[in-house]
Scaffold this active site. Structure first.
Site, PDB file in Angstrom:
ATOM      1  N   SER A   1       0.826  -1.204   0.000  1.00  0.00           N
ATOM      2  CA  SER A   1       0.000   0.000   0.000  1.00  0.00           C
ATOM      3  C   SER A   1       0.863   1.257   0.000  1.00  0.00           C
ATOM      4  CB  SER A   1      -0.901   0.017   1.238  1.00  0.00           C
ATOM      5  OG  SER A   1      -0.122   0.226   2.407  1.00  0.00           O
TER       6      SER A   1
ATOM      7  N   ASP B   1      -1.520  -1.218  -3.703  1.00  0.00           N
ATOM      8  CA  ASP B   1      -2.819  -1.023  -3.073  1.00  0.00           C
ATOM      9  C   ASP B   1      -3.005   0.437  -2.638  1.00  0.00           C
ATOM     10  OD1 ASP B   1      -5.278  -1.897  -1.901  1.00  0.00           O
ATOM     11  OD2 ASP B   1      -4.321  -1.986   0.064  1.00  0.00           O
ATOM     12  N   HIS B   2      -4.187   0.983  -2.906  1.00  0.00           N
ATOM     13  CA  HIS B   2      -4.594   2.307  -2.410  1.00  0.00           C
ATOM     14  C   HIS B   2      -3.569   3.404  -2.694  1.00  0.00           C
ATOM     15  CE1 HIS B   2      -8.441   1.767  -0.502  1.00  0.00           C
ATOM     16  NE2 HIS B   2      -8.034   0.632   0.013  1.00  0.00           N
TER      17      HIS B   2
ATOM     18  N   ASP C   1      -6.504   5.008  -6.260  1.00  0.00           N
ATOM     19  CA  ASP C   1      -7.621   5.309  -5.366  1.00  0.00           C
ATOM     20  C   ASP C   1      -7.943   6.798  -5.438  1.00  0.00           C
ATOM     21  OD1 ASP C   1      -9.441   5.675  -3.371  1.00  0.00           O
ATOM     22  OD2 ASP C   1      -8.197   4.910  -1.746  1.00  0.00           O
TER      23      ASP C   1
ATOM     24  N   HIS D   1     -12.424  -0.058   6.642  1.00  0.00           N
ATOM     25  CA  HIS D   1     -11.014  -0.357   6.875  1.00  0.00           C
ATOM     26  C   HIS D   1     -10.643  -0.382   8.358  1.00  0.00           C
ATOM     27  CE1 HIS D   1     -10.315   1.019   2.572  1.00  0.00           C
ATOM     28  NE2 HIS D   1      -9.783  -0.175   2.620  1.00  0.00           N
TER      29      HIS D   1
ATOM     30  N   HIS E   1     -12.782  -4.504   0.093  1.00  0.00           N
ATOM     31  CA  HIS E   1     -11.794  -3.950   1.020  1.00  0.00           C
ATOM     32  C   HIS E   1     -12.367  -4.017   2.438  1.00  0.00           C
ATOM     33  CE1 HIS E   1      -8.955  -1.599  -1.793  1.00  0.00           C
ATOM     34  NE2 HIS E   1      -9.661  -2.442  -2.532  1.00  0.00           N
ATOM     35  N   GLY E   2     -11.499  -3.903   3.433  1.00  0.00           N
ATOM     36  CA  GLY E   2     -11.969  -3.921   4.812  1.00  0.00           C
ATOM     37  C   GLY E   2     -12.488  -5.282   5.247  1.00  0.00           C
TER      38      GLY E   2
ATOM     39  N   VAL F   1      -7.267  -8.369   2.818  1.00  0.00           N
ATOM     40  CA  VAL F   1      -7.140  -8.530   4.272  1.00  0.00           C
ATOM     41  C   VAL F   1      -5.794  -7.978   4.713  1.00  0.00           C
ATOM     42  CG1 VAL F   1      -7.104 -10.142   6.212  1.00  0.00           C
ATOM     43  CG2 VAL F   1      -8.537 -10.639   4.223  1.00  0.00           C
TER      44      VAL F   1
ATOM     45  N   THR G   1      -5.566  -5.916   8.453  1.00  0.00           N
ATOM     46  CA  THR G   1      -5.621  -5.759   9.910  1.00  0.00           C
ATOM     47  C   THR G   1      -5.735  -7.104  10.625  1.00  0.00           C
ATOM     48  OG1 THR G   1      -6.640  -3.577   9.672  1.00  0.00           O
ATOM     49  CG2 THR G   1      -6.895  -4.677  11.805  1.00  0.00           C
TER      50      THR G   1
END
Length: 285
Positions: free
Chosen positions: A50, A83-84, A105, A177, A205-206, A228, A230
């Site tokens: 990310s 990512d992002h 994003d 998220h 996401h999240g 995934v 967190t």
């Protein structure tokens, strides 16, 4: 093996009606753990770096080159994804380094600006054979597509995909998220509507905030790429805490980071099986 194109993994999963795990790399040990998980499960995986990870390491190249090397040496099919990325130039650097896909994003931008920049990224990426993911919540949603309560409108999503040419779309269907409890309620009816309205795979996401049963229901409703981070970070940190509590005199960081790496590998392998719909639905906290 060499790197597997993200397009191949996404197309195969979408055609099979299964999900594919896309897990965030935080540091070298995470990348090693995720590749070990794919090899143990005998399933493909997407390793994600990310923009936040890039900021942590100070530059894209060190973590990217290490991740690409680990992925390329794996006996499992592994793709590497940005990512992002809110920084357009970061997406271009990832393309140049050999990433299989990038996510631009622009969900925080006004709709017209999001479309314009996303289309520009798509043009550059496709010229290099790179797959592109984008994100859409509600038009003008300043908190992004995965703020609590935001939902993606199927008609707006179809218009966005047509205007930008993106290959996959992250949609807002009830997840958020950085959730540390698996209490999100995913809108499977909306997922099915989005799947019917779009000709590109959907991305969740999240996912750390959703239970096993919710995620499998989302996949059956039409979700393909399951992000995934967190949840796996919690497994890593929990293993470190446990080791340090039991061994307070340890000073060699390798001795306590190794259990964290092993914990991520085990849970990531389980998730890959879950997303492939190979295991019974289970809900756990």
């Amino acid at each position: 093996m060499t790197l597997t194109p993200t397009r191949t993994l996404m197309t195969d999963a979408a055609a099979a009606g299964t999900g594919i795990g896309a897990f965030n790399v935080i540091h070298l040990e995470t990348a090693e753990a995720l590749v070990a998980a794919a090899e143990a499960a005998g399933l493909p995986v997407i390793l994600q770096i990310s923009e936040n990870c890039v900021s942590y390491h100070g530059a894209l190249e060190p973590i990217a080159l290490a991740t690409l090397a680990i992925a390329g040496a794996s006996t499992a099919p592994v793709a590497v994804h940005l990512d992002h990325a809110e920084d357009e130039q970061l997406a271009y650097r990832a393309i140049e380094l050999g990433f299989g896909s990038v996510m631009y994003d622009g969900a925080h931008l006004a709709y017209a600006e999001n479309v314009a920049i996303t289309a520009r990224v798509v043009e550059r990426a496709h010229a290099a054979g790179v797959y592109v993911e984008a994100e859409l919540g509600k038009v003008g949603g300043k908190d992004g597509a995965h703020a609590p309560g935001v939902r993606t409108d199927p008609a707006e999503a179809a218009a966005f995909v047509a205007a930008t040419g993106v290959d996959a779309l992250a949609v807002a269907v009830g997840s958020s998220h950085a959730m540390t409890e698996r209490s999100a309620s995913l809108d499977t009816a909306l997922i099915a509507e989005l799947r019917a309205a779009l000709d590109v795979p959907l991305v969740l996401h999240g996912s750390s905030g959703a239970s096993d049963a919710q995620i499998q229901a989302a996949i059956r409703a039409g979700m393909t790429k399951i992000n995934v981070s967190t949840h796996l970070n919690a497994h890593f940190t929990g293993a470190l805490r446990g080791y340090l509590h039991a061994n307070p005199a340890v000073v060699d960081s390798r001795t306590y980071i190794a259990p964290g790496r092993a914990a991520v590998a085990a849970e990531a392998a389980r998730l890959l099986e879950l997303f492939a719909l190979r295991t019974p639905m289970e809900v756990f906290a």
